[in-house]
Structure formats: C-alpha cells, structure tokens
Design a protein around this motif. Structure first.
Motif, PDB file in Angstrom:
ATOM      1  N   GLN A 244       0.839  -1.138  -0.015  1.00  0.00           N
ATOM      2  CA  GLN A 244       0.037  -0.182  -0.123  1.00  0.00           C
ATOM      3  C   GLN A 244       0.762   1.073   0.186  1.00  0.00           C
ATOM      4  O   GLN A 244       0.730   2.323  -0.777  1.00  0.00           O
ATOM      5  N   SER A 343     -10.754   2.479  -2.635  1.00  0.00           N
ATOM      6  CA  SER A 343      -9.331   3.047  -3.169  1.00  0.00           C
ATOM      7  C   SER A 343      -9.435   3.398  -4.594  1.00  0.00           C
ATOM      8  O   SER A 343     -10.167   2.412  -5.381  1.00  0.00           O
ATOM      9  N   ASN A 858      -2.897   7.869  -5.680  1.00  0.00           N
ATOM     10  CA  ASN A 858      -3.869   6.939  -5.152  1.00  0.00           C
ATOM     11  C   ASN A 858      -4.733   7.765  -4.145  1.00  0.00           C
ATOM     12  O   ASN A 858      -3.915   8.535  -3.309  1.00  0.00           O
ATOM     13  N   SER A 860      -7.610   6.951  -1.040  1.00  0.00           N
ATOM     14  CA  SER A 860      -8.270   6.066  -0.392  1.00  0.00           C
ATOM     15  C   SER A 860      -9.325   6.742   0.729  1.00  0.00           C
ATOM     16  O   SER A 860      -8.760   7.521   1.337  1.00  0.00           O
TER      17      SER A 860
END
Length: 863
Positions: A244, A343, A858, A860
């Motif tokens: 991650q 995500s 990214n 999330s």
C-alpha cells in the motif's frame, strides 16, 4: 477577633492533618503486620493428617489464630507436607490451591475466605489479516498478562464470576469482551485487532510499534507453529502495508521487495519470479496449489506474499515448488470488525484502477464473518499499442461453528483482457543485447487486437477442528481453473538489428483444471525429555486440460528502420489452422510428515519426508503414459544463541519436478525426464529490540544432475549437471521513530557444470540467473508536527543476465529508483508515487522494453 478566627482555623487544619497521619500510620502498620505474619518462615512436617490438624500446628508455631467456616472449607481432607524455612503464605497456598479466595489478617487472626470455585480463561489474539498478534496486553480486573509470540494467553485460578477481558496494543483498536467463569471450566475467547488510523498517526509513528514490514509470522512455510527464528528455512514476506505504501498495482512490482527475486510477465500470460537461479510461477495460494501459467494475479485480494527460498518439494510437491523455492499468496480473510475501504488509483498511460474492500459480521455473536474484495483495472501500454484490462470479484466467509470447529470458504473470479509481451528469437551475431535492436524503444510490432482473453476461477475451503488441547485437524480443498478464450503469441525472429520476421501461433480455447484435497494433523507430544511438534499430512491432486493449438505461421519480414504497420489479428487468422494439443490427465497422491524436535532447551532438529506418486495418462497416438514415485527428504537444525532473539540454522532440502513436455520454437514437443535437486544451506537469523531489527544471512548450494537448459535457438535441452550457489541477505529495521527500512541483497552463481550434448558451454552461466540482485526501501512519517505526512524512496538493482546458456545474448543490468509522498488521516489518505524517476531504459528477461518514468496517484477512503 481576626486572631481568634485564625487560631480556630489553624487548630482545625492541624487536627485534620494529625488525624490523617494517624490513619495512614495505622493502615501502614496493619498492612505491615499482615505482610509480616504471612511472610514469617517456619518448618512444617506433617504426614497424612487432616487440614484442621495442620492448621492447629501452624497456630502453635506462628502464634496466630485461623478463622474459617468448616462448612465451606473441607478441613477434614488429609494432607502431607514437608516444608523447610517456607513462608506461611506459601504453605497456605499449598494447602488450599483452589479453595481460598482471599486471606485477611487482623492482628494475629487470619481469616480464610472460601472460594466459590475457580476456572480458567484461555484465548488467542489475531491481527486483521488473521495472523497471531504477539505481545498484546490482555487485562482482567487487576491481573494482566501478555500474549506470547503466537498470540496465546491464559488466566488460571480465576474466581467464579463475570468479568470484562480487554486486549490492547499500541496502534491497534482495543477490544473488550464479557466472559462468565464457572467452576473447574475453561472459557475460550479470541480477539481480532485491526489498525486504528488515529493511533497509527499519533503513536505508531513515534516508534512504539514494531516495524510493520517485519511480520514474518506464517502458518504456511512449515505448516507448523514455528516463528521465523525457529524455522530452518529462509523466506521473505511482502506485507500489505508495504504494498500500500508503494502504491503497488501489480504482483510483479510487489515481488521486487523480496530479496533476490526478479519478476517477469511471460508471453504465455502468466507471471514468474526468478530467485536462486531458477524460475517459479505464483503456484501457491493459502498454501494450496494455484497457478499463474496463463492467467494474471490481482493484488486486490492479497494480504501478503511469502517467498520461500530453496527446493521445497517436501511440503509443497512438484507442482507448486521450483528449485528456487515457492511463491505463496495469502488472501484477505474476514475479520470481526465492520469496515469498508474504497481506493482509486490513476496515473500515466491511462491507468484507472478502482478497488473496494467490505468486511462485516453477519450475526451479533460474530460467529459468521463476511468479506468481499473487488477491483477494476484499465490501463494502456507505454508502447504505441497495448493494454491491460482486468476485473476481480473475491468473496470470503468464515463460520465459527463452535469452540472446536471453524469453516473458511473463499473464491476469486478474475477476468483478463490484455496484450502480452513479444517473444524474441535472435539469429544474428550482431545482436548481443536489446539495445542493439534498431526498433524504437516505445514501438511494438503488433496491434491491440492481437490480444489475450482469459478468466480464472479459484476456490478454497478449509475446516479446522480442534481434536484436543494439543492437536488439531485441518481439511482443505482447492479448485483452480484457467480458461483461455484465445491467446495470440507474438513471435519475432531477428536476422539482423533491423530485419525482423513477424510470426504468431495461437492458443485457445484452453482449459486447465487443478483439484486438490489435503488433510493435515498438527500437534505436540512429549517422549521422554523431548518435545515433538508434529505434522502428518496427505494430498491428492488431479489435473485435467483441453488445448486447441495453431502452429507457428510466418506473416512477413520487415525493416524496422522504415515505416511499417502493426500486425492485426485478421492477418493471423487467415493463416493458422487449429488442432487439439495432447493434454494428458495427471494424478498425484502424496503423504508427508514433519517433526520439529526440541532436543535441548535451545537446540531443535527438523526431520521431514514426502512420498509422492505421480501418474500421467497416455495420449493416444502421441506418447506413452508413465508413473513415478519420488522421495523428498528435508532436515534442519536450529540453535538459539539468544532465545527469541538470535539463532543459527542449517538445512538440507530437496525438490523434484515431474516436467511436462515443452513446446519448442519449431512447433515440436520435447518430453523431459523428471528433475531432482538438493540444497545445503546455513546461516543466521536475528530479531532484536522487539523486532525493530530483523536480519537474515545465509549461504546455499543447489545441485541438479539432469538439468534442463535453453540454447541460443530457445530450444529446451536436458543434458546437464547444474550448480547454483550464493548468499542471501535481508535487513528490516526501524532505527528511529517513524523510519522504516527494508533492504535485501542476493548473490547467485548458477552454472552449467557439464552439458553432455554441447561441451563448449561447460562452465557457462545458466539463463535468467543474474549474479547480483539488490532492493532497498525506506520511508519516514513525521512524528509530532505534520502528523500523517510522510515520504519514501527506494531502488532495485538487477545484474546482467544471459537469455540462454550459450551466454551470447544478454539483458544488461539496470537500477530503478522510485519515490512516494503520502498523507494519511483516520478516514482517508492520499499518495503520489513516481516510478523509474530517472527514466532508465531497461528490458525484462524476454528482452521486452519496460515502462519509462511514470506517475501514479492513489486516494483511499475508510469508514
């Protein structure tokens, strides 16, 4: 008047102070008296007398009086005691191990308050990924214990009643359960702790939690409850937290974090990893057989990736392991908490990836737990043509039937539509490396519709039944199928740096089905002064397939320095003719056993053996079937120099492969004999400062007597003796609060010692075996100011490697650098990742160019 008022107030204050001091002195003296009388040491020798008689003798020796109820205490029970210079408190504990609840002392009077009965509370603490949570604090009333390294804890002699038991650990959300203890009964409970983002920001970043990259607790590597230090095998673990943090979206990128591993996407569609000089697919899932031969693997349902080093045929068999080791993916399991994470990742080359992870208990008692992971991935290639589109749906359920039985079922449904790498054959002495080719780095020779469509189904079921306090039964079932609608294989034959012959062969439809049934029994027994940690198991494997195949067809020959059009599928379809490809059914029956024996307090020995009976059916008009029985022993020694901190280890491991016929570049098939390999290895493992520093170093030698190799024409030849030797180093540390470091280095010398059919390659390097491979990743999260903000950076180095054992064409060495900046809060987080930040040109082991500098972002949300 004022003086009188002041005097009265002063007198009142002095009087209260004197009274408080008097009470304090009185209480202290009383406690001292109680402590003094209970700590008084006496000699007591009685033989087969009643408890009342023993108490009378104690009264005489100590000068005290016991107060108790004969109706509530069994003082007529006969006892025998022999105590020399023992305290009164210890003697009373020996007389009344369970009958007394509390002892009160008033002067010389000792009041024995009877118990209503006592029981035991036992349990286990797990992390959100289903692994044992070590060293968690568990509290009940004023008592506190710490879970051991395997997450187990217990409270004995707990008075009958109802209690609240809590489990707490820094950076994890605490849990509390209410339990009722009955007399002479054992109450079993379990806790599942998951990350508290707020605590992670405010506490974990301050270094109070062990390195989150250092969790090597696993139930799959040895199928025994062994810690890393107790296990004589070397293995690396790529954790979910690391993936991650690095904004990893492919398995190949994740495997870069396993020391010595070099991942590659194959033209056939699957993903392989090379380490210790040998290649292996991602062939294990939750310890059971899986496959990545013709289908991808999506990270959305992966909790961790375990890379076991060295021949591992003893536990995993020929279909799962290679001589380099085993790659095992551990899927996400349901947990007791209710939570959801969504995500979204976007970036260069049209990357759009959406994942969702939903977990919820299905009943109030949390006996039935459900989790589902899903992912949709859309991405263009950095080349002028090419793409990768996938969709994953992965539900799982856990049912705690009762205290003894737990059922787990999970499935993965994966659809893949993409283009695969090109398969290059070099027939020119002027081509020594990929950079000699005059093809533009970002051009391909085939169009988007020369593609691959496939889908994979993976089903796993497990029943764990506790047979006794020391033994359990685990029954497992797995089914994996790969279904290829069509797969265009892109073949390019280079006759000079500029002249390329384009060709193709086609697979499809293809069906591969793998069914496994496994039964394991685990437990601990003692024989004499030895403790045995046992595993006894059996496995049945059934493989069936159907395969439609179109032979290689040459399409055209072009000069890549001049304008050309990419090949489209219609040009191929007009030329190819499909025929069934012989696909014999295979069956394997195996039994195995492993015993980890504690020979001495710090010395353990592992003895393991597998017997594997393999049967391949005959193919009518093509080849005869055959049967083979193989034996795979494994031995290990572990000596703990410092218990739970530092150990020396050595192993002897073996592996074997029932090798399937291979397709040669000219369309023929080569039937190969089974392969056998042995490894000798020794080294050291350390886990220091509460696992803030984890280190492994080893040296190994792997021998093969009937090795296969690939010649310059990419034909597979089986004619040689091969020796692979080298060093593995891994460091995982948290030297400063908020700073986490992972580093690995592998040296490998893999050579063809002897080639019976081609003596000129004796001593040459084996193909796809780089000599030096290194990886490094470091990240830092700010501690006080700017909480939640952090950054990370790393590099990967892969040495020069030859494509074939003739050592003519080679893939040059390369170094990749990546960096990330992140900001995490309790409910959301954002990360920006730069890959290949120095825009390095590099090629995979198939000589395909790889992505230049690119960016991924990214976002999330957690709720």
């Amino acid at each position: 008047m004022n003086f009188l008022l002041f005097s009265i107030r002063l007198f009142s204050l002095v009087s209260k102070t004197i009274l408080l001091l008097t009470l304090t002195i009185f209480i202290s003296l009383s406690a001292s008296a109680q402590s003094t009388i209970l700590k008084k040491r006496i000699n007591l020798q009685v033989n087969n007398v009643s408890i009342s008689q023993a108490l009378e003798e104690i009264e005489t020796k100590v000068g005290c009086n016991f107060i108790y109820s004969p109706d509530l205490l069994d003082v007529n029970r006969k006892i025998s005691l022999s105590n020399q210079n023992a305290t009164l408190e210890d003697i009373l504990q020996e007389i009344f191990p369970n009958e007394i609840r509390r002892i009160e002392v008033k002067g010389n009077q000792i009041n024995l308050q009877p118990s209503k009965g006592k029981g035991t509370i036992m349990g286990k603490v797990l992390t959100s990924d289903g692994l044992p949570a070590a060293y968690v604090n568990v509290d009940i009333d004023n008592r506190k214990v710490q879970a051991d390294e395997n997450g187990h804890f217990s409270f004995t002699n707990v008075e009958v009643g109802t209690y609240k038991v809590s489990a707490k650990y820094v950076g994890l959300k605490g849990q509390e359960q209410e339990v009722t203890v009955a007399s002479n009964e054992i109450v079993k409970i379990s806790f599942t702790l998951y990350e508290d983002m707020r605590a992670l920001q405010e506490v974990v970043v301050n270094g109070e939690r062990v390195n989150r990259f250092a969790n090597k607790t696993t139930e799959y590597v040895s199928r025994l409850p062994l810690t890393n230090l107790e296990n004589p095998q070397v293995y690396s673990v790529v954790t979910k937290q690391l993936m991650q943090e690095q904004v990893t979206v492919t398995v190949a990128d994740a495997l870069r974090n396993a020391g010595g591993a070099v991942a590659v996407t194959n033209p056939s569609g699957g993903v392989s990893a090379y380490f210790r000089g040998f290649g292996t697919g991602i062939n294990a899932r939750n310890g059971m057989e899986s496959t990545s031969d013709r289908s991808a693997v999506d990270l959305a349902n992966i909790e961790r990736i375990e890379v076991m080093k060295g021949p591992s045929g003893t536990l995993f068999g020929a279909s799962v392991s290679s001589f380099g080791g085993v790659v095992n993916v551990v899927t996400k399991k349901p947990i007791e908490a209710k939570r959801t994470e969504v995500s979204y990742t976007t970036g260069s080359f049209g990357l759009n990836r959406l994942t969702i992870d939903v977990n919820t208990p299905l009943d109030k008692e949390k006996k039935v737990l459900f989790r589902v992971n899903a992912a949709s991935n859309r991405e263009r290639s950095f080349l002028d043509y090419g793409f990768n589109n996938t969709f994953l749906f992965a539900p799982s359920i856990t049912y705690h039937v009762n205290e003894k039985l737990t059922l787990n079922v999970d499935a993965e449904l994966l659809q893949v539509h993409n283009t695969q790498p090109m398969n290059y054959v070099f027939r020119s002495a002027d081509i020594k490396q990929p950079s000699d080719l005059l093809l533009d780095y970002r051009k391909t020779l085939f169009h988007d519709n020369v593609d691959v469509k496939n889908y994979a189904t993976r089903v796993f079921a497990e029943a764990v039944y506790k047979l006794s306090a020391n033994f359990k039964s685990t029954t497992l079932f797995s089914f994996v199928s790969e279904n290829v609608d069509h797969s265009y294989q892109r073949l390019v034959i280079w006759s000079s740096p500029s002249m390329a012959t384009r060709a193709s062969y086609v697979y499809g439809p293809v069906y591969n089905g793998y069914t496994n049934i496994q039964q394991n029994f685990n437990g601990k027994v003692k024989t004499g002064g030895l403790t045995h940690n046992l595993l006894i198991g059996a496995n049945y494997r059934h493989y069936t397939s159907s395969f439609l195949f179109a032979d290689i067809q040459t399409i055209d020959k072009i000069d890549v320095t001049k304008p050309f059009k990419p090949i489209v599928s219609q040009q191929i379809d007009k030329l190819v003719s499909f025929e069934p490809f012989p696909s014999p059914t295979q069956q394997t029956a195996s039994v195995y056993a492993s015993d980890m024996i504690n020979v001495l307090p710090r010395l353990s020995a592992m003895l393991s053996l597998r017997v594997d009976h393999y049967k391949r059916q005959a193919v009518e008009g093509d080849e005869d079937g055959f049967k083979q029985t193989s034996f795979a022993p494994k031995f290990g020694l572990v000596y703990e120099l410092i218990p739970k901190s530092l150990s020396l280890f050595a192993n002897y491991m073996s592996g074997f492969q029932n090798v399937s016929p291979v397709s040669q570049p000219n369309g023929t098939r080569q039937v190969l004999d089974p392969l056998f390999a042995t490894q000798a290895e020794g080294g050291i493992k350390a886990e220091l400062f509460e696992k803030k520093l984890s280190f492994t170093a080893s040296y190994y030698r792997i021998n093969i007597d009937n090795a296969t190799r690939m010649n310059e024409e990419l034909f597979t030849i089986q004619d040689g003796k091969q020796l692979s030797k080298g060093v593995d180093l891994e460091l995982i540390t948290q030297p400063l609060p908020g700073l986490n470091i992972l580093a690995g280095y592998a040296y490998n010398d893999n050579r063809i010692v002897r080639a019976a059919l081609d003596a000129k390659i004796d001593g040459n390097k084996a193909g796809n075996a780089p000599e030096n491979v290194a990886n490094f990743w470091a990240s830092y999260t700010f501690q006080n100011q700017l909480k939640g903000l952090g950054f990370g950076a790393g590099m990967n180095y892969v040495d020069k490697m030859y494509k074939a054992s003739d050592n003519q064409f080679f893939i040059p060495s390369y170094t990749l650098a990546n960096a990330v900046v992140f900001y995490n809060r309790q409910a959301w987080g954002i990360q920006v990742k730069a890959n290949n930040i120095f825009n390095k040109k590099y090629w995979d082991s198939w000589a395909n160019s790889q992505a230049p500098a690119n960016l991924a972002v990214n976002l999330s949300f957690r709720f």
